[in-house]
Design a protein around this motif. Structure first.
Motif, PDB file in Angstrom:
ATOM      1  N   TRP A  39       0.834  -1.203   0.000  1.00  0.00           N
ATOM      2  CA  TRP A  39       0.000   0.000   0.000  1.00  0.00           C
ATOM      3  C   TRP A  39       0.871   1.256   0.000  1.00  0.00           C
ATOM      4  CZ3 TRP A  39      -4.725   1.567  -1.075  1.00  0.00           C
ATOM      5  CH2 TRP A  39      -5.741   0.617  -1.142  1.00  0.00           C
ATOM      6  N   LEU A  40       1.965   1.269   0.743  1.00  0.00           N
ATOM      7  CA  LEU A  40       2.869   2.410   0.748  1.00  0.00           C
ATOM      8  C   LEU A  40       3.456   2.624  -0.648  1.00  0.00           C
ATOM      9  CD1 LEU A  40       4.492   4.621   2.229  1.00  0.00           C
ATOM     10  CD2 LEU A  40       6.223   2.861   2.706  1.00  0.00           C
ATOM     11  N   ALA A  41       3.927   1.558  -1.260  1.00  0.00           N
ATOM     12  CA  ALA A  41       4.492   1.660  -2.612  1.00  0.00           C
ATOM     13  C   ALA A  41       3.428   2.125  -3.605  1.00  0.00           C
ATOM     14  CB  ALA A  41       5.071   0.310  -3.045  1.00  0.00           C
ATOM     15  N   TYR A  42       2.220   1.601  -3.481  1.00  0.00           N
ATOM     16  CA  TYR A  42       1.112   1.986  -4.361  1.00  0.00           C
ATOM     17  C   TYR A  42       0.836   3.486  -4.236  1.00  0.00           C
ATOM     18  CZ  TYR A  42      -3.757   2.574  -5.814  1.00  0.00           C
ATOM     19  OH  TYR A  42      -4.915   3.028  -6.397  1.00  0.00           O
ATOM     20  N   PHE A  43       0.774   3.986  -3.014  1.00  0.00           N
ATOM     21  CA  PHE A  43       0.501   5.403  -2.784  1.00  0.00           C
ATOM     22  C   PHE A  43       1.585   6.276  -3.420  1.00  0.00           C
ATOM     23  CE2 PHE A  43       1.061   9.216  -0.153  1.00  0.00           C
ATOM     24  CZ  PHE A  43      -0.187   9.804  -0.338  1.00  0.00           C
ATOM     25  N   ILE A  44       2.837   5.914  -3.225  1.00  0.00           N
ATOM     26  CA  ILE A  44       3.940   6.699  -3.788  1.00  0.00           C
ATOM     27  C   ILE A  44       3.906   6.660  -5.312  1.00  0.00           C
ATOM     28  CG2 ILE A  44       6.468   6.803  -4.010  1.00  0.00           C
ATOM     29  CD1 ILE A  44       6.551   5.818  -1.042  1.00  0.00           C
ATOM     30  N   VAL A  45       3.712   5.475  -5.884  1.00  0.00           N
ATOM     31  CA  VAL A  45       3.656   5.341  -7.344  1.00  0.00           C
ATOM     32  C   VAL A  45       2.494   6.149  -7.913  1.00  0.00           C
ATOM     33  CG1 VAL A  45       3.181   3.696  -9.219  1.00  0.00           C
ATOM     34  CG2 VAL A  45       4.884   3.154  -7.483  1.00  0.00           C
ATOM     35  N   MET A  46       1.345   6.096  -7.261  1.00  0.00           N
ATOM     36  CA  MET A  46       0.182   6.842  -7.765  1.00  0.00           C
ATOM     37  C   MET A  46       0.416   8.352  -7.693  1.00  0.00           C
ATOM     38  SD  MET A  46      -1.872   4.865  -9.162  1.00  0.00           S
ATOM     39  CE  MET A  46      -3.055   6.133  -9.514  1.00  0.00           C
ATOM     40  N   MET A  47       1.092   8.821  -6.661  1.00  0.00           N
ATOM     41  CA  MET A  47       1.394  10.254  -6.566  1.00  0.00           C
ATOM     42  C   MET A  47       2.324  10.670  -7.709  1.00  0.00           C
ATOM     43  SD  MET A  47      -0.369  11.325  -4.061  1.00  0.00           S
ATOM     44  CE  MET A  47       0.283  12.895  -3.596  1.00  0.00           C
ATOM     45  N   VAL A  48       3.345   9.869  -7.967  1.00  0.00           N
ATOM     46  CA  VAL A  48       4.288  10.184  -9.050  1.00  0.00           C
ATOM     47  C   VAL A  48       3.581  10.123 -10.396  1.00  0.00           C
ATOM     48  CG1 VAL A  48       6.368   9.364 -10.250  1.00  0.00           C
ATOM     49  CG2 VAL A  48       6.327   9.471  -7.747  1.00  0.00           C
ATOM     50  N   LEU A  53       1.712  11.970 -15.366  1.00  0.00           N
ATOM     51  CA  LEU A  53       0.702  11.709 -16.401  1.00  0.00           C
ATOM     52  C   LEU A  53      -0.575  12.539 -16.238  1.00  0.00           C
ATOM     53  CD1 LEU A  53       0.989   7.811 -16.575  1.00  0.00           C
ATOM     54  CD2 LEU A  53       1.970   9.493 -18.150  1.00  0.00           C
ATOM     55  N   GLY A  54      -0.518  13.579 -15.446  1.00  0.00           N
ATOM     56  CA  GLY A  54      -1.703  14.402 -15.203  1.00  0.00           C
ATOM     57  C   GLY A  54      -2.324  14.948 -16.468  1.00  0.00           C
ATOM     58  N   ALA A  55      -1.525  15.202 -17.499  1.00  0.00           N
ATOM     59  CA  ALA A  55      -2.036  15.732 -18.761  1.00  0.00           C
ATOM     60  C   ALA A  55      -2.633  14.642 -19.650  1.00  0.00           C
ATOM     61  CB  ALA A  55      -0.918  16.459 -19.507  1.00  0.00           C
ATOM     62  N   PHE A  56      -2.498  13.380 -19.234  1.00  0.00           N
ATOM     63  CA  PHE A  56      -3.008  12.253 -20.009  1.00  0.00           C
ATOM     64  C   PHE A  56      -3.960  11.434 -19.140  1.00  0.00           C
ATOM     65  CE2 PHE A  56       1.332  13.243 -21.343  1.00  0.00           C
ATOM     66  CZ  PHE A  56       1.116  13.576 -22.671  1.00  0.00           C
ATOM     67  N   LEU A  60      -3.533   7.623 -17.443  1.00  0.00           N
ATOM     68  CA  LEU A  60      -3.459   7.559 -15.980  1.00  0.00           C
ATOM     69  C   LEU A  60      -4.565   6.679 -15.414  1.00  0.00           C
ATOM     70  CD1 LEU A  60      -2.172   8.459 -13.327  1.00  0.00           C
ATOM     71  CD2 LEU A  60      -3.646  10.488 -13.406  1.00  0.00           C
ATOM     72  N   SER A  61      -5.769   6.790 -15.952  1.00  0.00           N
ATOM     73  CA  SER A  61      -6.903   5.987 -15.469  1.00  0.00           C
ATOM     74  C   SER A  61      -6.687   4.496 -15.709  1.00  0.00           C
ATOM     75  CB  SER A  61      -8.200   6.432 -16.139  1.00  0.00           C
ATOM     76  OG  SER A  61      -8.516   7.741 -15.765  1.00  0.00           O
ATOM     77  N   VAL A  62      -6.163   4.140 -16.862  1.00  0.00           N
ATOM     78  CA  VAL A  62      -5.914   2.721 -17.169  1.00  0.00           C
ATOM     79  C   VAL A  62      -4.859   2.155 -16.230  1.00  0.00           C
ATOM     80  CG1 VAL A  62      -4.992   1.123 -18.902  1.00  0.00           C
ATOM     81  CG2 VAL A  62      -6.646   2.880 -19.577  1.00  0.00           C
ATOM     82  N   ILE A  63      -3.762   2.882 -16.057  1.00  0.00           N
ATOM     83  CA  ILE A  63      -2.698   2.422 -15.152  1.00  0.00           C
ATOM     84  C   ILE A  63      -3.216   2.354 -13.720  1.00  0.00           C
ATOM     85  CG2 ILE A  63      -0.442   2.996 -14.179  1.00  0.00           C
ATOM     86  CD1 ILE A  63       0.261   4.197 -16.944  1.00  0.00           C
ATOM     87  N   GLN A  68      -4.907  -0.623  -9.038  1.00  0.00           N
ATOM     88  CA  GLN A  68      -5.960  -0.803  -8.039  1.00  0.00           C
ATOM     89  C   GLN A  68      -6.358  -2.277  -7.946  1.00  0.00           C
ATOM     90  OE1 GLN A  68      -7.268   1.689  -5.975  1.00  0.00           O
ATOM     91  NE2 GLN A  68      -8.065  -0.094  -4.946  1.00  0.00           N
ATOM     92  N   LEU A  69      -6.354  -2.960  -9.066  1.00  0.00           N
ATOM     93  CA  LEU A  69      -6.660  -4.394  -9.078  1.00  0.00           C
ATOM     94  C   LEU A  69      -5.694  -5.156  -8.175  1.00  0.00           C
ATOM     95  CD1 LEU A  69      -8.431  -6.620 -10.339  1.00  0.00           C
ATOM     96  CD2 LEU A  69      -6.766  -6.757 -12.190  1.00  0.00           C
ATOM     97  N   THR A  70      -4.420  -4.774  -8.187  1.00  0.00           N
ATOM     98  CA  THR A  70      -3.450  -5.451  -7.322  1.00  0.00           C
ATOM     99  C   THR A  70      -3.731  -5.166  -5.853  1.00  0.00           C
ATOM    100  OG1 THR A  70      -1.849  -3.631  -7.436  1.00  0.00           O
ATOM    101  CG2 THR A  70      -1.640  -5.368  -9.086  1.00  0.00           C
ATOM    102  N   THR A  71      -4.170  -3.945  -5.524  1.00  0.00           N
ATOM    103  CA  THR A  71      -4.469  -3.644  -4.123  1.00  0.00           C
ATOM    104  C   THR A  71      -5.692  -4.417  -3.658  1.00  0.00           C
ATOM    105  OG1 THR A  71      -5.812  -1.690  -4.600  1.00  0.00           O
ATOM    106  CG2 THR A  71      -3.452  -1.340  -4.243  1.00  0.00           C
TER     107      THR A  71
END
Length: 174
Positions: A39-48, A53-56, A60-63, A68-71
């Motif tokens: 969960w910590l790694a997921y949170f950090i990866v999602m923030m990055v 990818l904020g402009a895409f 971003l939604s697909v990734i 999220q499926l892994t969590t």
């Protein structure tokens, strides 16, 4: 219990490797260290990813969905370690989906996305009985999941398989 040995906690790397190796595995059991490190790694990866990818938003939604499926899978396996059903995670997902559909269909976004947002109309949607009820249900289900995940797993085998943390002494020495 004297012929059972407790294995050391997983490291961050071991946890990520374990979760990604069980990407869509909703069977079996997972340790606390596996869940919380991931969960910590997921949170950090999602923030990055959100920053990069904020402009895409589609990419971003697909990734984000794949991650999220892994969590969900590791959380279900963590619930199994305590002997609880993975349907708790399904209930959380369903309540979230219903909440999102309700907000999208209620007119809330239309009221808030104009140049001069209609605050009264938007808050009326949130004050009705549906949204607070869904929020309350979501709170109860997610707090329950959290409490189940925080507690230590059962050392004995259960219907979801053997303990990933407590192993017989003869297996621990291998």
């Amino acid at each position: 219990m004297e012929n059972i040995k407790k294995l050391p906690s997983l490291t961050l790397g071991e946890s990520i490797k374990s979760v990604l190796g069980n990407l869509t595995n909703f069977k079996g059991r997972a340790r606390r260290s596996e869940l919380w490190w991931y969960w910590l790694a997921y949170f950090i990866v999602m923030m990055v990813l959100a920053f990069v990818l904020g402009a895409f938003p589609v990419v971003l939604s697909v990734i984000a969905f794949l991650l999220q499926l892994t969590t969900w899978s590791v959380t279900v396996r963590r619930l199994h370690d305590r002997g609880h059903s993975g349907w708790w995670v399904a209930a959380s997902i369903i309540i979230g989906l219903i909440s999102n559909i309700y907000i999208m269909q209620s007119g809330y976004y239309e009221a808030m996305s104009t140049i001069n947002p209609n605050i009264e109309e938007a808050t009326e949607v949130l004050r009705g009985p549906v949204f607070p009820t869904l929020g309350f249900l979501s709170f109860i289900v997610n707090i329950t999941i959290f409490v189940f995940c925080v507690r230590d797993g059962k050392p004995e085998d259960n219907k979801y398989g053997p303990s990933p943390k407590y192993v017989p002494n003869e297996l621990a020495d291998e």
